[in-house]
Write a protein that holds these residues in place. Structure first.
Motif, PDB file in Angstrom:
ATOM      1  N   GLU A 230       0.847  -1.194   0.000  1.00 53.44           N
ATOM      2  CA  GLU A 230       0.000   0.000   0.000  1.00 53.44           C
ATOM      3  C   GLU A 230       0.874   1.232   0.000  1.00 53.44           C
ATOM      4  O   GLU A 230       1.911   1.270   0.662  1.00 53.44           O
ATOM      5  CB  GLU A 230      -0.881   0.097   1.247  1.00 53.44           C
ATOM      6  N   ASP A 231       0.444   2.225  -0.722  1.00 58.81           N
ATOM      7  CA  ASP A 231       1.113   3.524  -0.730  1.00 58.81           C
ATOM      8  C   ASP A 231       2.614   3.403  -0.984  1.00 58.81           C
ATOM      9  O   ASP A 231       3.425   4.083  -0.347  1.00 58.81           O
ATOM     10  CB  ASP A 231       0.871   4.276   0.586  1.00 58.81           C
ATOM     11  N   GLY A 232       3.000   2.513  -1.879  1.00 57.71           N
ATOM     12  CA  GLY A 232       4.409   2.374  -2.233  1.00 57.71           C
ATOM     13  C   GLY A 232       5.268   1.659  -1.205  1.00 57.71           C
ATOM     14  O   GLY A 232       6.487   1.663  -1.313  1.00 57.71           O
ATOM     15  N   THR A 233       4.641   1.045  -0.207  1.00 55.62           N
ATOM     16  CA  THR A 233       5.410   0.293   0.790  1.00 55.62           C
ATOM     17  C   THR A 233       4.854  -1.125   0.910  1.00 55.62           C
ATOM     18  O   THR A 233       3.702  -1.380   0.571  1.00 55.62           O
ATOM     19  CB  THR A 233       5.352   0.959   2.185  1.00 55.62           C
ATOM     20  N   GLN A 234       5.709  -1.999   1.401  1.00 58.99           N
ATOM     21  CA  GLN A 234       5.304  -3.377   1.657  1.00 58.99           C
ATOM     22  C   GLN A 234       5.401  -3.635   3.147  1.00 58.99           C
ATOM     23  O   GLN A 234       6.297  -3.130   3.806  1.00 58.99           O
ATOM     24  CB  GLN A 234       6.248  -4.364   0.973  1.00 58.99           C
ATOM     25  N   ARG A 235       4.471  -4.441   3.633  1.00 54.91           N
ATOM     26  CA  ARG A 235       4.587  -4.864   5.023  1.00 54.91           C
ATOM     27  C   ARG A 235       4.139  -6.313   5.117  1.00 54.91           C
ATOM     28  O   ARG A 235       3.323  -6.786   4.335  1.00 54.91           O
ATOM     29  CB  ARG A 235       3.824  -3.968   5.972  1.00 54.91           C
ATOM     30  N   VAL A 236       4.696  -6.989   6.090  1.00 58.32           N
ATOM     31  CA  VAL A 236       4.392  -8.394   6.313  1.00 58.32           C
ATOM     32  C   VAL A 236       3.254  -8.490   7.313  1.00 58.32           C
ATOM     33  O   VAL A 236       3.251  -7.806   8.334  1.00 58.32           O
ATOM     34  CB  VAL A 236       5.630  -9.143   6.861  1.00 58.32           C
ATOM     35  N   VAL A 237       2.293  -9.335   7.001  1.00 61.81           N
ATOM     36  CA  VAL A 237       1.184  -9.614   7.907  1.00 61.81           C
ATOM     37  C   VAL A 237       1.483 -10.969   8.533  1.00 61.81           C
ATOM     38  O   VAL A 237       1.526 -11.978   7.850  1.00 61.81           O
ATOM     39  CB  VAL A 237      -0.167  -9.657   7.160  1.00 61.81           C
ATOM     40  N   HIS A 238       1.721 -10.966   9.820  1.00 64.63           N
ATOM     41  CA  HIS A 238       2.023 -12.203  10.534  1.00 64.63           C
ATOM     42  C   HIS A 238       0.738 -13.013  10.756  1.00 64.63           C
ATOM     43  O   HIS A 238      -0.341 -12.433  10.871  1.00 64.63           O
ATOM     44  CB  HIS A 238       2.702 -11.894  11.870  1.00 64.63           C
ATOM     45  N   PRO A 239       0.848 -14.327  10.789  1.00 63.02           N
ATOM     46  CA  PRO A 239      -0.350 -15.159  10.969  1.00 63.02           C
ATOM     47  C   PRO A 239      -1.187 -14.764  12.183  1.00 63.02           C
ATOM     48  O   PRO A 239      -2.417 -14.867  12.142  1.00 63.02           O
ATOM     49  CB  PRO A 239       0.214 -16.569  11.134  1.00 63.02           C
ATOM     50  N   ASP A 240      -0.555 -14.302  13.244  1.00 63.51           N
ATOM     51  CA  ASP A 240      -1.296 -13.896  14.443  1.00 63.51           C
ATOM     52  C   ASP A 240      -2.149 -12.649  14.206  1.00 63.51           C
ATOM     53  O   ASP A 240      -3.104 -12.399  14.930  1.00 63.51           O
ATOM     54  CB  ASP A 240      -0.336 -13.615  15.606  1.00 63.51           C
ATOM     55  N   ASP A 241      -1.775 -11.852  13.182  1.00 69.49           N
ATOM     56  CA  ASP A 241      -2.478 -10.611  12.891  1.00 69.49           C
ATOM     57  C   ASP A 241      -3.635 -10.789  11.924  1.00 69.49           C
ATOM     58  O   ASP A 241      -4.404  -9.861  11.689  1.00 69.49           O
ATOM     59  CB  ASP A 241      -1.514  -9.568  12.300  1.00 69.49           C
ATOM     60  N   VAL A 242      -3.765 -11.971  11.324  1.00 71.75           N
ATOM     61  CA  VAL A 242      -4.829 -12.229  10.350  1.00 71.75           C
ATOM     62  C   VAL A 242      -6.120 -12.517  11.107  1.00 71.75           C
ATOM     63  O   VAL A 242      -6.145 -13.358  12.008  1.00 71.75           O
ATOM     64  CB  VAL A 242      -4.458 -13.441   9.446  1.00 71.75           C
ATOM     65  N   PRO A 243      -7.210 -11.825  10.754  1.00 75.38           N
ATOM     66  CA  PRO A 243      -8.487 -12.107  11.423  1.00 75.38           C
ATOM     67  C   PRO A 243      -8.878 -13.561  11.235  1.00 75.38           C
ATOM     68  O   PRO A 243      -8.604 -14.158  10.204  1.00 75.38           O
ATOM     69  CB  PRO A 243      -9.475 -11.177  10.714  1.00 75.38           C
ATOM     70  N   GLN A 244      -9.547 -14.152  12.206  1.00 82.60           N
ATOM     71  CA  GLN A 244      -9.918 -15.561  12.184  1.00 82.60           C
ATOM     72  C   GLN A 244     -10.717 -15.937  10.935  1.00 82.60           C
ATOM     73  O   GLN A 244     -10.520 -16.968  10.358  1.00 82.60           O
ATOM     74  CB  GLN A 244     -10.706 -15.933  13.445  1.00 82.60           C
ATOM     75  N   ALA A 245     -11.687 -15.084  10.523  1.00 84.45           N
ATOM     76  CA  ALA A 245     -12.514 -15.393   9.355  1.00 84.45           C
ATOM     77  C   ALA A 245     -11.655 -15.490   8.110  1.00 84.45           C
ATOM     78  O   ALA A 245     -11.868 -16.338   7.265  1.00 84.45           O
ATOM     79  CB  ALA A 245     -13.592 -14.323   9.188  1.00 84.45           C
ATOM     80  N   ALA A 246     -10.649 -14.610   7.974  1.00 92.60           N
ATOM     81  CA  ALA A 246      -9.789 -14.618   6.789  1.00 92.60           C
ATOM     82  C   ALA A 246      -8.867 -15.825   6.797  1.00 92.60           C
ATOM     83  O   ALA A 246      -8.583 -16.391   5.757  1.00 92.60           O
ATOM     84  CB  ALA A 246      -8.975 -13.331   6.720  1.00 92.60           C
ATOM     85  N   SER A 247      -8.395 -16.226   7.960  1.00 92.66           N
ATOM     86  CA  SER A 247      -7.462 -17.367   8.006  1.00 92.66           C
ATOM     87  C   SER A 247      -8.177 -18.689   7.766  1.00 92.66           C
ATOM     88  O   SER A 247      -7.568 -19.652   7.346  1.00 92.66           O
ATOM     89  CB  SER A 247      -6.707 -17.401   9.345  1.00 92.66           C
ATOM     90  N   ALA A 248      -9.483 -18.745   8.026  1.00 95.02           N
ATOM     91  CA  ALA A 248     -10.234 -19.980   7.797  1.00 95.02           C
ATOM     92  C   ALA A 248     -10.534 -20.187   6.312  1.00 95.02           C
ATOM     93  O   ALA A 248     -10.811 -21.268   5.874  1.00 95.02           O
ATOM     94  CB  ALA A 248     -11.529 -19.946   8.570  1.00 95.02           C
ATOM     95  N   ALA A 249     -10.490 -19.104   5.535  1.00 93.60           N
ATOM     96  CA  ALA A 249     -10.820 -19.186   4.106  1.00 93.60           C
ATOM     97  C   ALA A 249      -9.751 -19.859   3.292  1.00 93.60           C
ATOM     98  O   ALA A 249      -8.692 -20.090   3.609  1.00 93.60           O
ATOM     99  CB  ALA A 249     -11.059 -17.799   3.542  1.00 93.60           C
TER     100      ALA A 249
END
Length: 133
Positions: free
Chosen positions: A114-133
């Motif tokens: 986003e906005d010209g930058t990259q960031r890592v999303v750690h598994p602990d930060d992923v909402p439960q509904a998204a991780s179940a998909a």
């Protein structure tokens, strides 16, 4: 400076993994393979350049030559003016589809651009509904 994976030939601690990584080792090889896979046909050199605006012509040529030497990519030169060169995947190149798809899926789940930058999303930060998909 350390040797590239492809040049190591006396010690193979992770042989299958190391060998596979050797095929996509290089800043642009995996991305080139990805674009050839999603195109599902050959692409002209100029089309690859448009899809990879950050790569220089020299680097793209170098990476394509290495992929061709490895047997993953075919190069077809058409004798027309101006010269036309197409690149496509060999059967071996197509066999890399699950590897490239796994990299794409992991990146889609764990990297946010986003906005010209990259960031890592750690598994602990992923909402439960998204991780179940």
């Amino acid at each position: 400076m350390s040797k590239p994976r492809a040049k190591m030939n006396t010690h193979f601690p992770g042989c299958p993994v190391e060998t596979t990584l050797g095929f996509i080792d290089g800043k642009w090889k995996g991305v080139i393979l990805y674009h050839l896979l999603i195109a599902d046909s050959s692409l002209r050199f100029s089309e690859l350049r448009r899809r990879l605006p950050a790569v220089t012509q020299r680097m793209l040529t170098k990476q394509l030559r290495e992929l061709e030497e490895q047997g993953l990519v075919t190069r077809t030169v058409f004798p027309v003016v101006p010269p036309r060169v197409d690149y496509g995947l060999t059967a071996l190149g197509h066999s890399m589809r699950p590897v490239i798809q796994a990299l794409e899926q992991w990146g889609s789940r764990h990297i946010v651009c986003e906005d010209g930058t990259q960031r890592v999303v750690h598994p602990d930060d992923v909402p439960q509904a998204a991780s179940a998909a």
